[in-house]
Write an enzyme that holds these catalytic residues in place. Structure first.
Site, mmCIF file in Angstrom:
data_model
loop_
_atom_site.group_PDB
_atom_site.id
_atom_site.type_symbol
_atom_site.label_atom_id
_atom_site.label_comp_id
_atom_site.label_asym_id
_atom_site.label_seq_id
_atom_site.Cartn_x
_atom_site.Cartn_y
_atom_site.Cartn_z
ATOM 1 N N ARG A 1 -9.669 1.976 -2.236
ATOM 2 C CA ARG A 1 -8.452 1.493 -1.581
ATOM 3 C C ARG A 1 -8.425 2.046 -0.174
ATOM 4 N NH1 ARG A 1 -6.229 -2.607 -3.381
ATOM 5 N NH2 ARG A 1 -4.191 -2.124 -2.514
ATOM 6 N N ARG B 1 0.813 -1.222 0.000
ATOM 7 C CA ARG B 1 0.000 0.000 0.000
ATOM 8 C C ARG B 1 0.840 1.264 0.000
ATOM 9 N NH1 ARG B 1 -5.323 -1.010 0.686
ATOM 10 N NH2 ARG B 1 -5.733 -3.045 1.574
ATOM 11 N N HIS C 1 -19.607 8.990 1.739
ATOM 12 C CA HIS C 1 -19.995 7.646 2.146
ATOM 13 C C HIS C 1 -21.513 7.501 1.978
ATOM 14 C CE1 HIS C 1 -19.724 3.851 4.231
ATOM 15 N NE2 HIS C 1 -20.758 4.214 4.981
ATOM 16 N N ASN D 1 -14.203 12.591 1.988
ATOM 17 C CA ASN D 1 -14.742 11.360 1.409
ATOM 18 C C ASN D 1 -16.267 11.445 1.411
ATOM 19 O OD1 ASN D 1 -14.793 8.597 0.494
ATOM 20 N ND2 ASN D 1 -15.391 8.006 2.582
ATOM 21 N N GLU E 1 -26.204 12.356 -3.146
ATOM 22 C CA GLU E 1 -24.736 12.474 -3.118
ATOM 23 C C GLU E 1 -24.269 13.546 -4.092
ATOM 24 O OE1 GLU E 1 -22.411 8.849 -3.303
ATOM 25 O OE2 GLU E 1 -24.102 7.675 -2.585
HETATM 26 C C1 GRF Z 1 -20.855 6.276 -4.157
HETATM 27 O O1 GRF Z 1 -22.040 5.695 -3.701
HETATM 28 C C2 GRF Z 1 -20.024 6.780 -3.018
HETATM 29 O O2 GRF Z 1 -20.785 7.229 -1.936
HETATM 30 C C3 GRF Z 1 -19.258 5.548 -2.611
HETATM 31 O O3 GRF Z 1 -18.963 4.885 -3.803
HETATM 32 C C4 GRF Z 1 -19.931 5.250 -4.794
HETATM 33 C C5 GRF Z 1 -19.164 5.817 -5.938
HETATM 34 O O4 GRF Z 1 -19.968 6.082 -7.050
HETATM 35 N N1 GRF Z 1 -18.108 5.921 -1.828
HETATM 36 P P1 GRF Z 1 -19.444 6.979 -8.211
HETATM 37 O O5 GRF Z 1 -18.152 6.335 -8.734
HETATM 38 O O6 GRF Z 1 -19.197 8.359 -7.683
HETATM 39 O O7 GRF Z 1 -20.524 6.958 -9.250
#
Ligand code: GRF
Length: 217
Positions: free
Chosen positions: A94, A68, A112, A110, A177
């Site tokens: 990762r 890593r 989530h 990030n 998101e």
């Molecule tokens: C999303 O649901 C994000 O929250 C998670 O992985 C997914 C990525 O989707 N961490 P994308 O590649 O942005 O379409």
């Protein structure tokens, strides 16, 4: 306006959150500039999309490194070469070492797909349905060495419907998101919010949660 924060997006796959960030950063008053997209998977669909959008792209294939940290040291060199100041993880699959996270502490977000601290880790939508929660959603947070922890910048909630499958729930969360990540990056990059302990404070102007509760479902 003042100088925009040179931001890199780290992806592993389709990059729909990446698209949303690139689109938002086209606004002249957006406080961050998407200066680079990096994938640990050279074949990631998001890389081609970023390139087509005129963004600099790089692939740092984790499979060719012994471990890593070797992978991350190469990644770090790429980021430094592009004079990157801030990172957004967007579907970057990762785990990062404490060394790398230490390089970017307070400068890495990030997203989530759950309302943290519930449902850390993978398969969040399946687990939300299995646990019968009525409200689910997504979180943008600063990255710390512990997975899916770190000060929360912003969250959006969605109502869980009786008819939901993991896919239908994922689709509604993903819509949120795409709204949430640009909003959170704007708050952080503009300096409107600051971290105090484990809390992000100062976002008094942030909009009300986007929770739509249907009358029947
Ligand atoms: C999303 O649901 C994000 O929250 C998670 O992985 C997914 C990525 O989707 N961490 P994308 O590649 O942005 O379409």
């Amino acid at each position: 306006m003042s100088r925009r924060l040179r931001t890199a997006i780290l992806i592993s796959g389709r990059g729909s959150n990446m698209d949303a960030l690139i689109e938002a950063a086209r606004a002249p008053d957006f406080p961050a500039e998407i200066a680079l997209v990096v994938s640990n998977r050279p074949e990631a669909a998001g890389l081609a999309k970023a390139k087509a959008a005129g963004i600099a792209v790089a692939a740092v294939d984790h499979k060719i490194y012994a471990g890593r940290e070797e992978f991350e040291r190469s990644l770090q060199i790429v980021l430094e070469t592009h004079r990157i100041e801030f990172l957004c993880l967007a579907g970057f699959m990762r785990l990062l070492t404490p060394w790398f996270i230490g390089q970017w502490r307070g400068q890495m977000l990030n997203i989530h797909p759950a309302l943290l601290p519930s449902f850390r880790g993978l398969h969040t939508h399946e687990r939300a349905l299995a646990d019968g929660v009525k409200i689910h959603g997504c979180t943008v947070h600063f990255v710390v060495p512990e997975m899916d922890e770190g000060p929360i910048v912003a969250q959006s909630a969605v109502a869980v419907l009786d008819s939901d499958t993991p896919d239908s729930l994922a689709a509604r969360v993903l819509e949120q998101e795409h709204l949430l990540y640009p909003r959170a990056l704007r708050l952080v990059a503009s300096g409107v919010v600051r971290v105090e302990g484990n809390r992000v404070v100062g976002a008094s102007a942030s909009p009300a949660p986007a929770l739509a509760v249907p009358s029947s479902g």
